[in-house]
Scaffold this motif. Structure first.
Motif, mmCIF file in Angstrom:
data_model
loop_
_atom_site.group_PDB
_atom_site.id
_atom_site.type_symbol
_atom_site.label_atom_id
_atom_site.label_comp_id
_atom_site.label_asym_id
_atom_site.label_seq_id
_atom_site.Cartn_x
_atom_site.Cartn_y
_atom_site.Cartn_z
ATOM 1 N N PHE A 1 20.031 0.887 -19.699
ATOM 2 C CA PHE A 1 20.655 -0.021 -19.157
ATOM 3 C C PHE A 1 21.817 0.206 -17.592
ATOM 4 N N GLN A 2 22.494 -1.158 -17.184
ATOM 5 C CA GLN A 2 23.269 -1.097 -16.206
ATOM 6 C C GLN A 2 24.335 -1.588 -16.730
ATOM 7 N N LEU A 3 26.040 -1.751 -16.821
ATOM 8 C CA LEU A 3 26.766 -1.974 -17.131
ATOM 9 C C LEU A 3 28.072 -2.489 -16.104
ATOM 10 N N ASN A 4 28.818 -3.126 -15.727
ATOM 11 C CA ASN A 4 29.299 -3.048 -14.975
ATOM 12 C C ASN A 4 30.839 -2.579 -15.349
ATOM 13 N N VAL A 5 31.355 -2.068 -14.818
ATOM 14 C CA VAL A 5 32.929 -0.923 -15.441
ATOM 15 C C VAL A 5 34.242 -0.876 -14.829
ATOM 16 N N ALA A 6 33.839 -1.780 -13.736
ATOM 17 C CA ALA A 6 34.832 -2.180 -12.571
ATOM 18 C C ALA A 6 35.415 -3.519 -13.244
ATOM 19 N N LYS A 7 36.755 -3.446 -12.329
ATOM 20 C CA LYS A 7 37.623 -4.362 -12.247
ATOM 21 C C LYS A 7 37.587 -5.700 -11.401
ATOM 22 N N HIS A 8 36.262 -5.166 -10.950
ATOM 23 C CA HIS A 8 35.760 -6.316 -10.249
ATOM 24 C C HIS A 8 34.270 -6.223 -9.915
ATOM 25 N N SER A 9 33.236 -7.063 -8.545
ATOM 26 C CA SER A 9 31.894 -7.457 -8.748
ATOM 27 C C SER A 9 31.881 -5.702 -8.352
ATOM 28 N N SER A 10 30.482 -4.896 -8.951
ATOM 29 C CA SER A 10 29.384 -4.848 -8.465
ATOM 30 C C SER A 10 28.082 -4.228 -7.901
ATOM 31 N N VAL A 11 27.687 -3.866 -6.895
ATOM 32 C CA VAL A 11 26.328 -3.833 -5.827
ATOM 33 C C VAL A 11 25.643 -2.542 -5.872
ATOM 34 N N ALA A 12 24.236 -2.571 -6.430
ATOM 35 C CA ALA A 12 23.514 -1.032 -6.172
ATOM 36 C C ALA A 12 22.510 -1.579 -5.857
ATOM 37 N N ILE A 13 21.787 -0.668 -5.568
ATOM 38 C CA ILE A 13 20.759 -0.793 -5.220
ATOM 39 C C ILE A 13 19.205 -0.374 -5.915
ATOM 40 N N VAL A 14 18.298 -0.409 -6.486
ATOM 41 C CA VAL A 14 17.601 -0.141 -7.181
ATOM 42 C C VAL A 14 15.935 0.063 -6.324
ATOM 43 N N THR A 15 15.701 1.532 -6.427
ATOM 44 C CA THR A 15 13.773 2.150 -5.786
ATOM 45 C C THR A 15 13.611 2.028 -6.465
ATOM 46 N N PHE A 16 11.985 1.738 -6.872
ATOM 47 C CA PHE A 16 10.788 2.426 -7.570
ATOM 48 C C PHE A 16 9.769 2.813 -6.215
ATOM 49 N N ASN A 17 9.183 3.776 -7.627
ATOM 50 C CA ASN A 17 7.542 4.535 -6.971
ATOM 51 C C ASN A 17 6.664 3.541 -7.563
ATOM 52 N N LYS A 18 6.621 2.414 -7.590
ATOM 53 C CA LYS A 18 5.840 1.713 -7.865
ATOM 54 C C LYS A 18 6.287 0.277 -7.018
ATOM 55 N N PRO A 19 5.008 -0.322 -6.683
ATOM 56 C CA PRO A 19 4.832 -1.976 -5.972
ATOM 57 C C PRO A 19 5.504 -2.772 -6.981
ATOM 58 N N VAL A 20 5.304 -2.863 -8.302
ATOM 59 C CA VAL A 20 5.477 -3.818 -9.316
ATOM 60 C C VAL A 20 5.827 -2.750 -10.416
ATOM 61 N N GLY B 1 1.240 -1.353 0.305
ATOM 62 C CA GLY B 1 -0.293 0.446 0.238
ATOM 63 C C GLY B 1 0.769 1.255 0.092
ATOM 64 N N LEU B 2 2.671 1.042 -0.369
ATOM 65 C CA LEU B 2 2.574 2.757 0.174
ATOM 66 C C LEU B 2 3.379 3.251 -1.334
ATOM 67 N N GLY B 3 3.310 2.149 -2.389
ATOM 68 C CA GLY B 3 3.742 2.374 -3.894
ATOM 69 C C GLY B 3 5.126 2.573 -3.882
ATOM 70 N N LEU B 4 5.277 1.477 -3.130
ATOM 71 C CA LEU B 4 7.309 1.390 -3.046
ATOM 72 C C LEU B 4 7.512 0.024 -3.789
ATOM 73 N N SER B 5 8.973 -0.268 -4.406
ATOM 74 C CA SER B 5 9.597 -1.578 -4.482
ATOM 75 C C SER B 5 11.697 -1.007 -4.272
ATOM 76 N N SER B 6 11.580 -2.248 -3.550
ATOM 77 C CA SER B 6 13.233 -2.226 -4.082
ATOM 78 C C SER B 6 13.511 -3.634 -4.543
ATOM 79 N N ALA B 7 15.125 -3.306 -4.824
ATOM 80 C CA ALA B 7 15.787 -4.670 -5.308
ATOM 81 C C ALA B 7 17.261 -4.388 -5.467
ATOM 82 N N ARG B 8 17.535 -5.730 -5.145
ATOM 83 C CA ARG B 8 19.647 -5.236 -4.779
ATOM 84 C C ARG B 8 20.165 -5.597 -6.382
ATOM 85 N N LEU B 9 20.997 -5.022 -7.298
ATOM 86 C CA LEU B 9 21.521 -5.164 -8.182
ATOM 87 C C LEU B 9 22.952 -6.104 -8.193
#
Length: 209
Positions: free
Chosen positions: A148-167, A82-90
């Motif tokens: 798009f997103q592309l990892n350009v580091a010489k090691h792994s990269s991590v990001a958090i994404v947030t959306f303004n809708k539940p789905v 009911g809050l209109g939000l969602s998130s994910a780990r990349l």
């Protein structure tokens, strides 16, 4: 005059009752509606409903795109209901990529936790906006635009994404074209790619037609 005062008192009472419902923690055992899940009884709500640890575990990047998306949507995190939000780990391994895709239902903000990520989007006027993001950087991707997103580091990269809708919805362009039954002849006619290249990509991604 008394009638008017009575009417306003009813409206005030109704609005107060609506405002009194601070949250609607999802009852994940119920059937979901387009607007979300039914509310758990407030007497059964605990602090655990408003916290989620599922994004603390790296995703499995041993796949063709060398990347993984771990969702924290209502189905995983009932407190979002009911809050209109969602998130994910990349999670992105070396050379990992999230191919061109769209979220038809939501705007997105990406926050880089570690590494370096080249990200960008294409506007509806075909203007291209690309930026290399480092730890602590944010980038926004407007709703419905290819990005798009592309990892350009010489090691792994991590990001958090947030959306303004539940789905937010998701459609990956490469998968729509080459992992589906979209006929090769139509892909050729609508993309100007040659037949051999299309069949090669369909062979890699599992498409038919």
């Amino acid at each position: 005059m008394l009638h008017i005062i009575f009417l306003f008192s009813l409206l005030f009472t109704a609005s107060t009752n609506v405002l009194a419902q601070d949250f609607c923690v999802g009852d994940l055992k119920s059937s979901p509606y387009p607007s979300g899940y039914a509310c758990k009884p407030e007497t059964s709500v605990t602090a655990e409903d408003f916290a989620y640890s599922g994004l603390g575990v790296p995703g499995n990047t041993s796949n063709i795109i060398k990347a993984a998306v771990t969702p924290a949507f209502v189905a995983q995190f009932a407190g979002l209901n009911g809050l209109g939000l969602s998130s994910a780990r990349l999670d992105m391994d070396v050379g990992g990529v999230i191919p061109l895709h769209t979220h038809p239902g939501a705007d997105e903000i990406l926050f880089v936790v570690s590494g370096r990520i080249k990200a960008g989007f294409v506007s509806s006027s075909n203007a291209v906006y690309i930026k290399v993001l480092k730890k602590g950087d944010l980038m926004v991707f407007p709703k419905g635009l290819l990005h798009f997103q592309l990892n350009v580091a010489k090691h792994s990269s991590v990001a958090i994404v947030t959306f303004n809708k539940p789905v937010p919805g998701l459609q990956i362009l490469d998968f729509a074209l080459f992992a589906s039954s979209f006929p090769t002849a139509l892909v050729e006619a609508t993309t100007f790619l040659d037949e051999a290249q299309i069949k090669k990509l369909k062979g890699v991604l599992g498409g038919t037609g």
